[in-house]
Every structure is written in C-alpha cells, then in structure tokens.
Scaffold this motif. Structure first.
Motif, PDB file in Angstrom:
ATOM      1  N   ARG A 142       0.898  -0.952   0.110  1.00 54.49           N
ATOM      2  CA  ARG A 142       0.005  -0.024   0.213  1.00 54.49           C
ATOM      3  C   ARG A 142       0.836   0.992  -0.009  1.00 54.49           C
ATOM      4  O   ARG A 142       1.897   1.310   0.315  1.00 54.49           O
ATOM      5  CB  ARG A 142      -0.923   0.074   1.227  1.00 54.49           C
ATOM      6  CG  ARG A 142      -2.205  -0.787   1.075  1.00 54.49           C
ATOM      7  CD  ARG A 142      -3.135  -0.501   0.024  1.00 54.49           C
ATOM      8  NE  ARG A 142      -4.365  -1.040   0.033  1.00 54.49           N
ATOM      9  CZ  ARG A 142      -5.231  -0.619  -0.958  1.00 54.49           C
ATOM     10  NH1 ARG A 142      -5.348   0.262  -1.730  1.00 54.49           N
ATOM     11  NH2 ARG A 142      -6.581  -1.655  -0.642  1.00 54.49           N
ATOM     12  N   THR A 143       0.099   2.354  -0.472  1.00 51.73           N
ATOM     13  CA  THR A 143       0.868   3.609  -0.692  1.00 51.73           C
ATOM     14  C   THR A 143       1.900   3.761  -1.789  1.00 51.73           C
ATOM     15  O   THR A 143       2.186   2.496  -2.405  1.00 51.73           O
ATOM     16  CB  THR A 143       1.646   4.161   0.781  1.00 51.73           C
ATOM     17  OG1 THR A 143       3.086   3.298   0.960  1.00 51.73           O
ATOM     18  CG2 THR A 143       0.851   3.972   1.891  1.00 51.73           C
ATOM     19  N   TYR A 144       2.270   4.603  -2.286  1.00 48.78           N
ATOM     20  CA  TYR A 144       2.991   4.834  -3.366  1.00 48.78           C
ATOM     21  C   TYR A 144       2.862   3.936  -4.554  1.00 48.78           C
ATOM     22  O   TYR A 144       3.600   3.531  -5.409  1.00 48.78           O
ATOM     23  CB  TYR A 144       4.691   4.653  -3.142  1.00 48.78           C
ATOM     24  CG  TYR A 144       5.149   5.554  -2.029  1.00 48.78           C
ATOM     25  CD1 TYR A 144       5.456   6.896  -2.510  1.00 48.78           C
ATOM     26  CD2 TYR A 144       5.206   5.435  -0.755  1.00 48.78           C
ATOM     27  CE1 TYR A 144       5.833   7.975  -1.548  1.00 48.78           C
ATOM     28  CE2 TYR A 144       5.657   6.465   0.277  1.00 48.78           C
ATOM     29  CZ  TYR A 144       5.729   7.604  -0.167  1.00 48.78           C
ATOM     30  OH  TYR A 144       6.259   8.657   0.555  1.00 48.78           O
ATOM     31  N   GLY A 145       1.236   4.161  -4.830  1.00 49.57           N
ATOM     32  CA  GLY A 145       1.059   3.287  -6.255  1.00 49.57           C
ATOM     33  C   GLY A 145       0.513   2.151  -5.997  1.00 49.57           C
ATOM     34  O   GLY A 145      -0.174   1.275  -6.869  1.00 49.57           O
ATOM     35  N   ASP A 146       0.430   1.218  -4.644  1.00 50.60           N
ATOM     36  CA  ASP A 146       0.085   0.168  -4.305  1.00 50.60           C
ATOM     37  C   ASP A 146       0.432  -0.822  -5.252  1.00 50.60           C
ATOM     38  O   ASP A 146      -0.441  -1.945  -5.577  1.00 50.60           O
ATOM     39  CB  ASP A 146      -1.463   0.310  -4.453  1.00 50.60           C
ATOM     40  CG  ASP A 146      -2.168   0.986  -3.205  1.00 50.60           C
ATOM     41  OD1 ASP A 146      -1.313   1.671  -2.470  1.00 50.60           O
ATOM     42  OD2 ASP A 146      -3.279   1.424  -3.546  1.00 50.60           O
TER      43      ASP A 146
END
Length: 241
Positions: A142-146
């Motif tokens: 998750r996060t930074y584009g997953d």
C-alpha cells in the motif's frame, strides 16, 4: 478559566486534530499514489530511452585505402560482460497479467525508501535478471501506487514477465503466497528457503508487506524462469493472452 472556555478550547483542538488526520490519510491514500505514478512513468521513459540508444548501430569504420595494412582484428572480440547494476537506476520493466493489462512497473536497483517510491526494488546482491540464482524484488503493498496490493491473488502458473530491452523473461509462479517475518532473509537466498526448490536454478522472488496496511510480516511469492524471447521476436504469449 470558565467551563465554557475549556470546552471551546478542547473542541477547537479536536477539530484541528481531526483535520490533520484527514489530511494525512488523504496524503497516504491519494497523493503518494500520484507521486509514484509520475515517478514510475519517468523511470520507464528513462529505460526506454536507454534501450533505443543502445539499439543504434555503431559508427562505420573508415574505409581502408589500397595497400594500407589492416588495423582490424582477425577475429571478432567476445562480448564484454554486462555492467553491474547501479544503485537507484532502472534495470527492467515488470508485467504481471493477473494484475491487469495496464499493470507495468519499473524495477530499480536497491530497496532504499527513496527507490521504492519510484518503482519496485531489486535486492542488491541477489542474481541478475534471467541468471542462475534468485532475482529478488520488493514492492509496496500500500501507498506509493500500491504496486503489490494484489499479491495475494497470485496462483500457481501465473506469469511474471520482465524485459531489459533486449530479452523477454517469463517466470511462472510455483505456489500461493508464503507468509513470514521481515527478519527471514533466507527467502531471498540463491535457493530460497521454504520455496520447495531443491537445487540451483533461475528463480524470481517477490516480497511485500503483510498485513495490507501493516508491516509485521512479509508475503513472499516464488517463480522459476519458464521461457526467454528476444525483444525483436515480439511480445511473449503471456502478455498477449
């Protein structure tokens, strides 16, 4: 201080805290993805530009004049070894058809925090792409584009395809994701621990956080090299199905 003033002050503090929490959640869930998409596109463009430059034919040697002794070697020299991967620089582009036709991510050298904000990260010291050993790659769940959000959906036989601009490498998943702790470095060994592989081979390891919004454990997926194909021969069947 009156009760009314205390209540009003606490109310204002709660509203401020709530606003900060909403802003932080928005940053984590949305803005880091926007940043990652821009960085990812930039890394892929850099790789593609390098590949185009590499494909340019070398300059022709000057014509030899009659009677002039030849300066050319009598035999073709052997190809030089590939240069080492450079920290933070692009290596390849990865495609996982199970994640959809639009899923493509750059793979960069290293797993530093800044590197993983721009793409997937190749564990330094593990094998080169397509070579004997274990080409191990980390990515955010998750996060930074997953990028690895859907890793739990991977199944035996699924394809993971990579290209370095000259060759397509198709790896095949060998089983369901394996859950372990972050300190279990044996999962990226040349013959990964608990993978079921019983000897040297050409392997791929994908790692990401578990649970989805935590990092107390890791999800691991292993694959073996199934096929290679020159880029000049077109995309592999796994990307055309």
């Amino acid at each position: 201080m009156s009760v009314r003033l205390v209540v009003r002050t606490l109310s204002e503090l709660c509203i401020t805290a709530g606003a900060l929490i909403v802003l932080f959640v928005g940053y984590v869930m949305f803005w880091t993805g926007v940043q990652a998409e821009a960085a990812m596109d930039g890394e892929i463009r850099l790789l593609q530009d390098e590949w185009v430059a590499r494909e340019q034919p070398p300059a022709e040697a000057p014509a030899q004049q009659p009677g002039q002794p030849s300066t050319q070697p009598s035999t073709k020299p052997s190809a030089p070894p590939p240069p080492p991967y450079r920290d933070g620089k692009g290596i390849a582009v990865m495609y996982i058809p199970r994640f959809g036709p639009e899923w493509d991510w750059p793979v960069l050298e290293g797993t530093r925090t800044g590197t993983l904000k721009k793409g997937l990260g190749h564990y330094a010291g593990t094998a080169r792409l397509g070579a004997t050993g274990n080409f191990a790659v980390a990515g955010h769940r998750r996060t930074y584009g997953d990028p690895f959000k859907d890793v739990p959906k991977l199944r035996r036989g699924d394809a993971v395809v990579l290209t370095d601009g000259t060759t397509w490498y198709t790896y095949r998943i060998t089983g369901r994701p394996y859950r372990t702790v972050p300190t279990d470095t044996g999962v990226i060994d040349p013959v990964p621990r608990a993978s079921g592989f019983d000897g040297p081979g050409r392997y791929l390891t994908l790692t990401t956080c578990e649970p989805e919004w935590g990092s107390s454990h890791r999800l691991i997926v292993w694959a073996h090299l199934d096929a290679t194909r020159p880029v000049t021969s077109g995309r592999p069947a796994a990307l055309n199905s």
